[in-house]
Design a protein around this motif. Sequence first.
Motif, PDB file in Angstrom:
ATOM      1  N   ALA A 135      22.074   5.023   6.694  1.00 30.89           N
ATOM      2  CA  ALA A 135      20.884   4.177   6.771  1.00 30.89           C
ATOM      3  C   ALA A 135      19.684   5.049   7.088  1.00 30.89           C
ATOM      4  O   ALA A 135      19.816   6.118   7.674  1.00 30.89           O
ATOM      5  CB  ALA A 135      21.058   3.100   7.844  1.00 30.89           C
ATOM      6  N   ALA A 188      17.210   8.593  10.443  1.00 31.38           N
ATOM      7  CA  ALA A 188      18.383   8.250   9.643  1.00 31.38           C
ATOM      8  C   ALA A 188      19.633   8.237  10.500  1.00 31.38           C
ATOM      9  O   ALA A 188      19.727   8.930  11.516  1.00 31.38           O
ATOM     10  CB  ALA A 188      18.544   9.248   8.498  1.00 31.38           C
ATOM     11  N   TYR A 209      27.951   2.142  14.148  1.00 30.56           N
ATOM     12  CA  TYR A 209      26.670   1.881  13.494  1.00 30.56           C
ATOM     13  C   TYR A 209      25.707   1.226  14.486  1.00 30.56           C
ATOM     14  O   TYR A 209      24.549   1.619  14.592  1.00 30.56           O
ATOM     15  CB  TYR A 209      26.861   0.998  12.252  1.00 30.56           C
ATOM     16  CG  TYR A 209      25.571   0.704  11.525  1.00 30.56           C
ATOM     17  CD1 TYR A 209      25.023   1.638  10.651  1.00 30.56           C
ATOM     18  CD2 TYR A 209      24.890  -0.492  11.726  1.00 30.56           C
ATOM     19  CE1 TYR A 209      23.826   1.378   9.987  1.00 30.56           C
ATOM     20  CE2 TYR A 209      23.700  -0.757  11.065  1.00 30.56           C
ATOM     21  CZ  TYR A 209      23.176   0.178  10.197  1.00 30.56           C
ATOM     22  OH  TYR A 209      21.984  -0.066   9.548  1.00 30.56           O
ATOM     23  N   VAL A 217      22.057   2.526  15.796  1.00 25.36           N
ATOM     24  CA  VAL A 217      20.834   1.715  15.752  1.00 25.36           C
ATOM     25  C   VAL A 217      20.219   1.635  17.145  1.00 25.36           C
ATOM     26  O   VAL A 217      18.998   1.774  17.318  1.00 25.36           O
ATOM     27  CB  VAL A 217      21.117   0.304  15.181  1.00 25.36           C
ATOM     28  CG1 VAL A 217      19.916  -0.614  15.354  1.00 25.36           C
ATOM     29  CG2 VAL A 217      21.506   0.396  13.707  1.00 25.36           C
ATOM     30  N   THR A 267      13.469  -0.719  14.077  1.00 21.01           N
ATOM     31  CA  THR A 267      14.633  -0.795  13.203  1.00 21.01           C
ATOM     32  C   THR A 267      14.597  -1.969  12.220  1.00 21.01           C
ATOM     33  O   THR A 267      15.488  -2.079  11.382  1.00 21.01           O
ATOM     34  CB  THR A 267      15.931  -0.812  14.030  1.00 21.01           C
ATOM     35  OG1 THR A 267      15.871  -1.896  14.962  1.00 21.01           O
ATOM     36  CG2 THR A 267      16.111   0.506  14.774  1.00 21.01           C
ATOM     37  N   LEU A 310      14.778  -0.435   8.902  1.00 25.36           N
ATOM     38  CA  LEU A 310      15.948   0.375   8.598  1.00 25.36           C
ATOM     39  C   LEU A 310      16.679  -0.189   7.372  1.00 25.36           C
ATOM     40  O   LEU A 310      16.936  -1.391   7.309  1.00 25.36           O
ATOM     41  CB  LEU A 310      16.883   0.399   9.812  1.00 25.36           C
ATOM     42  CG  LEU A 310      18.033   1.380   9.803  1.00 25.36           C
ATOM     43  CD1 LEU A 310      17.515   2.816   9.759  1.00 25.36           C
ATOM     44  CD2 LEU A 310      18.893   1.179  11.044  1.00 25.36           C
ATOM     45  N   GLN A 311      16.972   0.671   6.426  1.00 22.93           N
ATOM     46  CA  GLN A 311      17.672   0.256   5.204  1.00 22.93           C
ATOM     47  C   GLN A 311      19.050   0.893   5.179  1.00 22.93           C
ATOM     48  O   GLN A 311      19.178   2.108   5.340  1.00 22.93           O
ATOM     49  CB  GLN A 311      16.904   0.684   3.962  1.00 22.93           C
ATOM     50  CG  GLN A 311      15.586   0.009   3.793  1.00 22.93           C
ATOM     51  CD  GLN A 311      14.852   0.458   2.554  1.00 22.93           C
ATOM     52  OE1 GLN A 311      15.243   1.423   1.895  1.00 22.93           O
ATOM     53  NE2 GLN A 311      13.772  -0.217   2.224  1.00 22.93           N
ATOM     54  N   ARG A 312      20.065   0.081   4.948  1.00 25.44           N
ATOM     55  CA  ARG A 312      21.424   0.602   4.835  1.00 25.44           C
ATOM     56  C   ARG A 312      21.665   0.990   3.379  1.00 25.44           C
ATOM     57  O   ARG A 312      21.292   0.249   2.468  1.00 25.44           O
ATOM     58  CB  ARG A 312      22.419  -0.463   5.283  1.00 25.44           C
ATOM     59  CG  ARG A 312      23.789   0.111   5.491  1.00 25.44           C
ATOM     60  CD  ARG A 312      24.502  -0.508   6.614  1.00 25.44           C
ATOM     61  NE  ARG A 312      25.760   0.193   6.778  1.00 25.44           N
ATOM     62  CZ  ARG A 312      26.693  -0.164   7.588  1.00 25.44           C
ATOM     63  NH1 ARG A 312      26.523  -1.209   8.350  1.00 25.44           N
ATOM     64  NH2 ARG A 312      27.806   0.525   7.678  1.00 25.44           N
ATOM     65  N   TYR A 313      22.274   2.141   3.165  1.00 26.50           N
ATOM     66  CA  TYR A 313      22.514   2.621   1.781  1.00 26.50           C
ATOM     67  C   TYR A 313      23.939   2.350   1.359  1.00 26.50           C
ATOM     68  O   TYR A 313      24.817   2.171   2.135  1.00 26.50           O
ATOM     69  CB  TYR A 313      22.225   4.119   1.675  1.00 26.50           C
ATOM     70  CG  TYR A 313      20.789   4.444   2.027  1.00 26.50           C
ATOM     71  CD1 TYR A 313      19.745   3.994   1.223  1.00 26.50           C
ATOM     72  CD2 TYR A 313      20.481   5.178   3.152  1.00 26.50           C
ATOM     73  CE1 TYR A 313      18.424   4.287   1.548  1.00 26.50           C
ATOM     74  CE2 TYR A 313      19.165   5.464   3.487  1.00 26.50           C
ATOM     75  CZ  TYR A 313      18.158   5.018   2.683  1.00 26.50           C
ATOM     76  OH  TYR A 313      16.851   5.310   3.003  1.00 26.50           O
TER      77      TYR A 313
END
Length: 160
Positions: free
Chosen positions: A54, A128, A140, A144, A154, A157-160
Motif C-alpha cells: 500500500a 508505503a 497490515y 497502518v 491514511t 492510503l491505496q492498497r495495491y
Amino acid sequence: MKSFLALSVLCASLIACAKAGPETITSYRDRSVPIASRAVFDPAAFEGNWRIIAGFPNADTPDCDPVLSVDRTMILTGCSGGNAYAGGPARYLGQGRYTVDADPMWVLWLAEDGQAAVIGTPDGSMGAILARDTISADRYRAAVTMLEFNGYKTDYLQRY
C-alpha cells in the motif's frame, strides 16, 4: 439572495475541485506531528526485494504490481515484471535513514522477522507499506497504525 446562493455554490465547487484528486496533495502527513525513523536498524535486514502493499499516490509509484529493490548503493521502485524503474543511488545515513538520489527515505518500522516494513519521508510526500511476500490483516493494521503514529493521513492510503 440568488447571488449569495450562487456564490456559495461556486465556493463549494472550488473547494471540491481543490480537494478532488490526490494529484493536488503534496504531503500526506501532518507535519506538526513528530516523525521517527527506526533507531535500532540493521540495513542488511532491509536489503532485498519487497512488494509495495500500500502507498500514497505519487509519480514515483508505478501503475502495476509495484516492487521495491534495496541494496547497499541503490533503491529502485518498479513493476514485478521488471520494467519502468525509478529511484536511484542510495546512501545509508544511520538510524533507518537513507537518501535515494539525494531525497530522504526513512524506515519507520521493520517487523522483528524482517517480513514487513513501513517507509516514508519527513515531508510526507511519500509513504508505503512493504512486505517480502504477502501481509496478514493484523500486520497490515499494525503498519497502518505506524503511519498514523507518524502523522500520515491514511484516508489517502491505496492498497495495491
